[in-house]
Design an enzyme around this catalytic site. Structure first.
Site, PDB file in Angstrom:
ATOM      1  N   GLU A   1       0.848  -1.183   0.161  1.00  0.00           N
ATOM      2  CA  GLU A   1      -0.020   0.144  -0.172  1.00  0.00           C
ATOM      3  C   GLU A   1       1.032   1.191  -0.046  1.00  0.00           C
ATOM      4  O   GLU A   1       1.671   1.367   0.851  1.00  0.00           O
ATOM      5  CB  GLU A   1      -0.891   0.012   1.189  1.00  0.00           C
ATOM      6  CG  GLU A   1      -1.798   1.298   1.294  1.00  0.00           C
ATOM      7  CD  GLU A   1      -2.969   1.411   2.143  1.00  0.00           C
ATOM      8  OE1 GLU A   1      -3.403   0.209   2.540  1.00  0.00           O
ATOM      9  OE2 GLU A   1      -3.468   2.389   2.511  1.00  0.00           O
TER      10      GLU A   1
ATOM     11  N   ASP B   1      10.321   7.399  -0.145  1.00  0.00           N
ATOM     12  CA  ASP B   1       9.616   7.478  -1.435  1.00  0.00           C
ATOM     13  C   ASP B   1       9.395   6.071  -1.938  1.00  0.00           C
ATOM     14  O   ASP B   1      10.346   5.028  -1.822  1.00  0.00           O
ATOM     15  CB  ASP B   1      10.678   8.013  -2.312  1.00  0.00           C
ATOM     16  CG  ASP B   1      10.099   8.269  -3.641  1.00  0.00           C
ATOM     17  OD1 ASP B   1       9.093   7.628  -4.128  1.00  0.00           O
ATOM     18  OD2 ASP B   1      10.698   9.054  -4.631  1.00  0.00           O
TER      19      ASP B   1
ATOM     20  N   ASP C   1      -1.256  11.956  -3.554  1.00  0.00           N
ATOM     21  CA  ASP C   1      -1.633  13.287  -3.628  1.00  0.00           C
ATOM     22  C   ASP C   1      -1.972  13.668  -5.004  1.00  0.00           C
ATOM     23  O   ASP C   1      -1.543  13.396  -6.002  1.00  0.00           O
ATOM     24  CB  ASP C   1      -0.198  13.934  -3.381  1.00  0.00           C
ATOM     25  CG  ASP C   1       0.265  13.695  -1.719  1.00  0.00           C
ATOM     26  OD1 ASP C   1      -0.739  13.669  -0.938  1.00  0.00           O
ATOM     27  OD2 ASP C   1       1.538  13.717  -1.546  1.00  0.00           O
TER      28      ASP C   1
ATOM     29  N   LYS D   1      -3.396  21.250  -9.785  1.00  0.00           N
ATOM     30  CA  LYS D   1      -2.872  22.421 -10.856  1.00  0.00           C
ATOM     31  C   LYS D   1      -2.088  21.832 -11.780  1.00  0.00           C
ATOM     32  O   LYS D   1      -1.279  21.076 -11.649  1.00  0.00           O
ATOM     33  CB  LYS D   1      -2.053  23.457 -10.071  1.00  0.00           C
ATOM     34  CG  LYS D   1      -2.754  24.386  -9.119  1.00  0.00           C
ATOM     35  CD  LYS D   1      -1.888  25.130  -8.520  1.00  0.00           C
ATOM     36  CE  LYS D   1      -2.694  26.023  -7.351  1.00  0.00           C
ATOM     37  NZ  LYS D   1      -1.863  26.488  -6.362  1.00  0.00           N
TER      38      LYS D   1
ATOM     39  N   ASP E   1     -10.376  11.315  -5.947  1.00  0.00           N
ATOM     40  CA  ASP E   1     -11.661  12.149  -6.010  1.00  0.00           C
ATOM     41  C   ASP E   1     -11.658  13.369  -7.028  1.00  0.00           C
ATOM     42  O   ASP E   1     -12.240  14.214  -6.961  1.00  0.00           O
ATOM     43  CB  ASP E   1     -12.059  12.689  -4.748  1.00  0.00           C
ATOM     44  CG  ASP E   1     -10.706  13.536  -4.032  1.00  0.00           C
ATOM     45  OD1 ASP E   1      -9.531  12.934  -4.219  1.00  0.00           O
ATOM     46  OD2 ASP E   1     -10.932  14.677  -3.475  1.00  0.00           O
TER      47      ASP E   1
ATOM     48  N   THR F   1     -11.213   6.127   3.948  1.00  0.00           N
ATOM     49  CA  THR F   1      -9.896   6.459   4.489  1.00  0.00           C
ATOM     50  C   THR F   1     -10.281   7.947   4.755  1.00  0.00           C
ATOM     51  O   THR F   1     -11.110   8.563   4.814  1.00  0.00           O
ATOM     52  CB  THR F   1      -8.857   6.516   3.422  1.00  0.00           C
ATOM     53  OG1 THR F   1      -9.054   7.615   2.573  1.00  0.00           O
ATOM     54  CG2 THR F   1      -8.532   5.224   2.740  1.00  0.00           C
TER      55      THR F   1
ATOM     56  N   TYR G   1      -8.650  10.743   4.180  1.00  0.00           N
ATOM     57  CA  TYR G   1      -8.656  11.594   3.065  1.00  0.00           C
ATOM     58  C   TYR G   1      -9.754  11.470   2.357  1.00  0.00           C
ATOM     59  O   TYR G   1     -10.601  12.413   2.065  1.00  0.00           O
ATOM     60  CB  TYR G   1      -7.541  11.051   2.207  1.00  0.00           C
ATOM     61  CG  TYR G   1      -7.500  12.141   0.944  1.00  0.00           C
ATOM     62  CD1 TYR G   1      -6.554  13.330   0.809  1.00  0.00           C
ATOM     63  CD2 TYR G   1      -8.260  11.888  -0.383  1.00  0.00           C
ATOM     64  CE1 TYR G   1      -6.717  14.243  -0.090  1.00  0.00           C
ATOM     65  CE2 TYR G   1      -8.180  12.812  -1.267  1.00  0.00           C
ATOM     66  CZ  TYR G   1      -7.794  13.649  -1.430  1.00  0.00           C
ATOM     67  OH  TYR G   1      -7.776  14.816  -2.410  1.00  0.00           O
ATOM     68  N   GLU G   2     -10.505  10.440   2.179  1.00  0.00           N
ATOM     69  CA  GLU G   2     -11.797  10.122   1.474  1.00  0.00           C
ATOM     70  C   GLU G   2     -12.806  10.865   2.121  1.00  0.00           C
ATOM     71  O   GLU G   2     -13.885  11.511   1.419  1.00  0.00           O
ATOM     72  CB  GLU G   2     -12.160   8.598   1.178  1.00  0.00           C
ATOM     73  CG  GLU G   2     -13.435   8.433   0.441  1.00  0.00           C
ATOM     74  CD  GLU G   2     -13.921   6.906   0.361  1.00  0.00           C
ATOM     75  OE1 GLU G   2     -13.602   6.431  -0.871  1.00  0.00           O
ATOM     76  OE2 GLU G   2     -14.259   6.446   1.477  1.00  0.00           O
TER      77      GLU G   2
HETATM   78  C1  LIG Z   1      -3.484  12.324   0.290  1.00  0.00           C
HETATM   79  S1  LIG Z   1      -2.781  11.331   1.164  1.00  0.00           S
HETATM   80  C2  LIG Z   1      -3.796  10.131   1.200  1.00  0.00           C
HETATM   81  C3  LIG Z   1      -3.619   9.233   2.313  1.00  0.00           C
HETATM   82  C4  LIG Z   1      -4.187   7.639   2.607  1.00  0.00           C
HETATM   83  N1  LIG Z   1      -4.032   6.966   1.496  1.00  0.00           N
HETATM   84  C5  LIG Z   1      -5.850   8.140   2.563  1.00  0.00           C
HETATM   85  O1  LIG Z   1      -6.482   8.023   1.819  1.00  0.00           O
HETATM   86  O2  LIG Z   1      -6.275   8.914   3.730  1.00  0.00           O
HETATM   87  C6  LIG Z   1      -1.436  10.861   0.100  1.00  0.00           C
HETATM   88  C7  LIG Z   1      -0.261  10.053   1.075  1.00  0.00           C
HETATM   89  O3  LIG Z   1       0.726   9.604   0.185  1.00  0.00           O
HETATM   90  C8  LIG Z   1       2.023   9.936   0.595  1.00  0.00           C
HETATM   91  N2  LIG Z   1       2.897  10.023  -0.555  1.00  0.00           N
HETATM   92  C9  LIG Z   1       3.195  10.800  -1.263  1.00  0.00           C
HETATM   93  N3  LIG Z   1       4.018  10.502  -2.064  1.00  0.00           N
HETATM   94  C10 LIG Z   1       4.811   9.351  -1.890  1.00  0.00           C
HETATM   95  C11 LIG Z   1       5.710   8.341  -2.373  1.00  0.00           C
HETATM   96  N4  LIG Z   1       6.355   9.111  -3.288  1.00  0.00           N
HETATM   97  N5  LIG Z   1       5.862   7.496  -1.751  1.00  0.00           N
HETATM   98  C12 LIG Z   1       5.129   6.957  -0.648  1.00  0.00           C
HETATM   99  N6  LIG Z   1       4.031   7.609  -0.211  1.00  0.00           N
HETATM  100  C13 LIG Z   1       3.864   8.757  -0.618  1.00  0.00           C
HETATM  101  C14 LIG Z   1       1.902  11.057   1.351  1.00  0.00           C
HETATM  102  O4  LIG Z   1       2.716  11.208   2.297  1.00  0.00           O
HETATM  103  C15 LIG Z   1       0.352  10.969   1.944  1.00  0.00           C
HETATM  104  O5  LIG Z   1       0.302  10.423   3.222  1.00  0.00           O
END
Ligand SMILES: C[S@@+](CC[C@H](N)C(=O)[O-])C[C@H]1O[C@@H](n2cnc3c(N)ncnc32)[C@H](O)[C@@H]1O
Length: 232
Positions: free
Chosen positions: A63, A115, A137, A141, A173, A211, A213-214
């Protein structure tokens, strides 16, 4: 060498590594538990990837960007014969997961705190049964679209590590990201979108817990799409 490491460490991560200062108890749990769950990329991966887990699992899922870990925990508990590697560079998210694991240790979870591209490059070919990319993420934009996790390089990484028939789930979304992902996967020879009717992308995945975020996206009136791709 140092420059190469710096570049690779942030190849696909542009977010925040830290949020609010952790409470002392959270910091203590993170410091004591993280080392035992963390995957060490300085070691070669085991020839048989399930050996990464003590409990004898039969396959392994990833995940990417697990946020607070709610979905990761639920899936790990629903699927005790599968090992899960959860990836999250945001320290507060990792601390939250470690607090949950302190309360209820779970043997089929391992984590990585940087990462995801680095872990993907470390994994053996065809070693993964599924990849969950849930609300990555969105970078809405246009000038930031190139930061989106879904791109040709990362789909090539997915194609390399997934075993044939392996599944990628992608929830978002943000309409432009959903369309972007459909186009990127459609033009990639390894992936096939699994939808046969609108319900297949409108309805959440089986057992879906939602989640954080959702929940926020829905409160703000945005509608999620749930895509599923199969590795040919
Ligand atoms: C918008 S949040 C969504 C978190 C979770 N999946 C949820 O739905 O609540 C995106 C997550 O992806 C992580 N993320 C962004 N770039 C990443 C990368 N290159 N590798 C691993 N995680 C990453 C961020 O730290 C962040 O916690």
């Amino acid at each position: 060498m140092a420059e190469e490491r710096r570049r690779r460490a942030t190849e696909a991560f542009f977010g925040r590594r830290r949020g609010k200062t952790l409470r002392p108890q959270q910091s203590a749990i993170l410091a004591s538990l993280l080392p035992s769950y963390l995957v060490d990329l300085d070691q070669p991966p085991p020839a048989h990837l399930p050996d990464l887990f003590d409990g004898g699992v039969s396959d392994v899922r990833l995940e990417i960007g697990f946020g607070g870990g709610e979905h990761l925990l639920q899936e790990a508990r629903r699927n005790p014969d599968t090992g899960f590697i959860g990836i999250e560079p945001f320290v507060n998210g990792m601390a939250k997961l470690m607090s949950a694991l302190e309360a209820a240790p779970t043997g089929n979870i391992r984590v990585y705190n940087d990462d995801a591209t680095r872990l993907l490059d470390w994994l053996p070919e065809a070693s993964i049964a599924g990849i969950d990319l849930l609300y990555p993420d969105p970078w809405p934009k246009k000038k930031h679209w190139k930061r989106r996790f879904v791109n040709r390089s990362n789909l090539n990484r997915f194609a390399r590590v997934l075993s044939p028939g392996g599944v990628v789930t992608f929830a978002s979304d943000i309409d432009t990201y959903v369309n972007w992902t459909l186009l990127e996967c459609d033009s990639h020879p390894a992936f096939e979108w699994q939808a046969t009717s609108a319900d297949d992308w409108r309805q959440p995945y089986e057992g879906w817990p939602g989640t954080r975020y959702e929940a926020k996206a829905m409160r703000e009136g945005r509608v999620p799409a749930y895509l599923t791709f199969r590795r040919r």
